[in-house]
Structure formats: structure tokens, C-alpha cells
Design an enzyme around this catalytic site. Sequence first.
Site, mmCIF file in Angstrom:
data_model
loop_
_atom_site.group_PDB
_atom_site.id
_atom_site.type_symbol
_atom_site.label_atom_id
_atom_site.label_comp_id
_atom_site.label_asym_id
_atom_site.label_seq_id
_atom_site.Cartn_x
_atom_site.Cartn_y
_atom_site.Cartn_z
ATOM 1 N N PRO A 127 35.589 40.370 45.835
ATOM 2 C CA PRO A 127 35.324 39.409 44.761
ATOM 3 C C PRO A 127 36.634 38.798 44.250
ATOM 4 O O PRO A 127 37.631 39.508 44.143
ATOM 5 C CB PRO A 127 34.668 40.247 43.657
ATOM 6 N N ASP A 142 50.113 44.854 43.400
ATOM 7 C CA ASP A 142 48.971 44.392 44.206
ATOM 8 C C ASP A 142 49.371 44.162 45.662
ATOM 9 O O ASP A 142 48.737 44.676 46.586
ATOM 10 C CB ASP A 142 48.412 43.069 43.654
HETATM 11 O O1 PMV Z 1 43.755 41.713 37.927
HETATM 12 P P1 PMV Z 1 44.700 41.798 39.043
HETATM 13 O O2 PMV Z 1 44.138 42.244 40.325
HETATM 14 O O3 PMV Z 1 45.452 40.536 39.225
HETATM 15 O O4 PMV Z 1 45.773 42.967 38.680
HETATM 16 C C1 PMV Z 1 46.918 42.727 37.923
HETATM 17 C C2 PMV Z 1 47.639 43.965 37.479
HETATM 18 C C3 PMV Z 1 48.557 43.742 36.270
HETATM 19 O O5 PMV Z 1 49.225 44.979 36.038
HETATM 20 C C4 PMV Z 1 47.766 43.367 35.042
HETATM 21 C C5 PMV Z 1 49.587 42.660 36.531
HETATM 22 C C6 PMV Z 1 50.644 43.023 37.543
HETATM 23 O O6 PMV Z 1 51.248 42.096 38.095
HETATM 24 O O7 PMV Z 1 50.907 44.221 37.756
#
Ligand code: PMV
Length: 308
Positions: A90, A141
Amino acid sequence: MQYGYGKLILFGEHFVVYGLPGIASSIGLYTRCQFHPNENGIKVRDRLTNKNITLGENKREILDQTMQIILRETGLNGKSFRLEVDGDIPVFGGLGSSAALIVSIIRELNGHYALKLSDEKINGIAFKAEHVFHGNPSGIDNTASTYRRLLWFEKNMSGGKNKIELLKLKKPLPVVIGNTKIIHDTSEAVAEVRQRKEKNPEKFDKIFAQAKELVFKARNALEKGNIPKTGELINENQKLLQEIGMGSPELDLLCKTSLENGALGAKLTGAGMGGCMFALCPDEKTQEKVAQAIRKKGFDSYITSVGV
Ligand code: PMV
């Protein structure tokens, strides 16, 4: 065809942006990219976001900017090809879809042009490209997506190499992912935390100290195979994320539903304010039960495991 995998942040999202440690794992949900020859220029179709670009036509388009970075970093400027991207992850939901997209594209180009890029190099390029999506990403990520493992991550705040340690578990952890289907913008959520932190430094300093301690305890529990303790710490991490304002009524409902149906811990994953959560389950039977309970409330759920 090459794949890029989504990720779950088990512990430490948002705090990792400030150099605190985090624990993340790749998951089975993916994007995949297929190379096709093309006569003139570069075209990319991303079926996950329904984006169709011809490179250079709209420089404000995120996918265009992402491709420009990838081409620059791989030295493939001037080539002509067409890429088709699809998958089952998703988008804008906290499962690292942008990092997965980027990694699948780099891996496909790497294979086709025999670039012999190492994982470290792929991860470095993916990190640069992630800036287009996330403004100021921690790098967790793209790291989880590239290495496809459970890992400990610490952002190097001076711009040098981030600390990445692969973690080993005695057994993979059965989890259920619940999707509120409320999309979020990661860069907005990260900016929101920064603003709140600047407004209320004392409160946030305390929360950050707790968050740091918690990740070390979590690593210990995970490596010892202490699943009930890991569940407890997941719940504590969720409270900290609520305190910094990243929760939402839908996330609360999905966490509560999971715990009521036998999960040992449940928390949001990724940027929060919507997006996805996950629940740690003691066994496959509970996984089924939790996944069904989430679906009964009208949300999507996915069964997966981490630490494989
Ligand atoms: O929501 P996502 O999958 O983009 O996860 C981001 C994770 C954060 O810690 C909020 C931002 C980051 O760059 O680490």
C-alpha cells in the site's frame, strides 16, 4: 524483474530522524520493476500510484525527480528505456513504499546494465532519492528495503555512514499489519514533530530519553527471544508515539482490537497520523484471529513475519 521490499519499523520511528536508534525489518510486501527497451528517452509507469511519466516533461513530478537522481548516481544519463512498476505494497501508508519503489528501480537498472552495484551503493543511491519523497529521511526505510533483514539503525547526524547492524532472531515473529487506509505525508509528519519538539523542549527531551532506553531494551528482548517482553515494549513505544502526537483514533482502534484478540503488543509503524500499525502475535492462530478482527472493523490487514 527486480523487487524492492516494504518495511516495518518495530521500534523508534520519528526518534531515528534525530539520531536515536531504531529497529526495522523488511516484510513480504513489495514493488517490482521490469525493464523494457524504448527508442527515444525514458518512460516510467508506476501502477501503484497510477503515475506515468516521460522523463523531463514535468520536472516537478516526484517520480521524475527520483529518476533524475537515480540516473545521475548510476551514470545512466542519456540512455533510453521504459520501466513498468507494480506490486502489492500500500502506498503512503507507513510501509516504506517509496523506498521499495526506488530500490526495485535501481536493482532492475543494475541488473540490465550490469553496473555491479553493491548493496551499500544501492542503499546510498536510494537514500539520496528518498529525499525527494521525505524531505529529511533518516534512511531507515531504504536500508531495510535494501538489506531485506531485521536491523538496528542509527542515523549518523554528521552526515557520515549510518550505523547498520543485522539482527538475528531465534525464530521469526508472527505479525499482523493493519491499514487505516488514511494516507499520510511523511515529510509533513516529520515537520510536525519538529515543531512540537521546538515548542515543548522539556517534555520532548524526556520522551526522547525514554525512547532511547526502550530501543536498547527491545533489542535485548528480541535477541533473547523474549516475545512477551517485546510485546510490552511495543505497547510502551506506542504510548510515546501518541505523546508526540503521531497517533490517530483509527490507529488506536486497530491497536485495541489487536490486543483484545490476543496480540502481545501493537503500535503504529512509520510516520503515523493514519497509515499502518502492526501487532505482534504469539502464534499463527492468533495472527488469523487478529487479522480477521481488523477486517471486521472495515480495515485492511496483512499477515506476515519479521526477522526471517
Ligand atoms: O511512513 P514512512 O514509511 O515514510 O516511515 C517514515 C519513518 C520516519 O521515522 C517517520 C521518518 C524517517 O525518515 O525515518
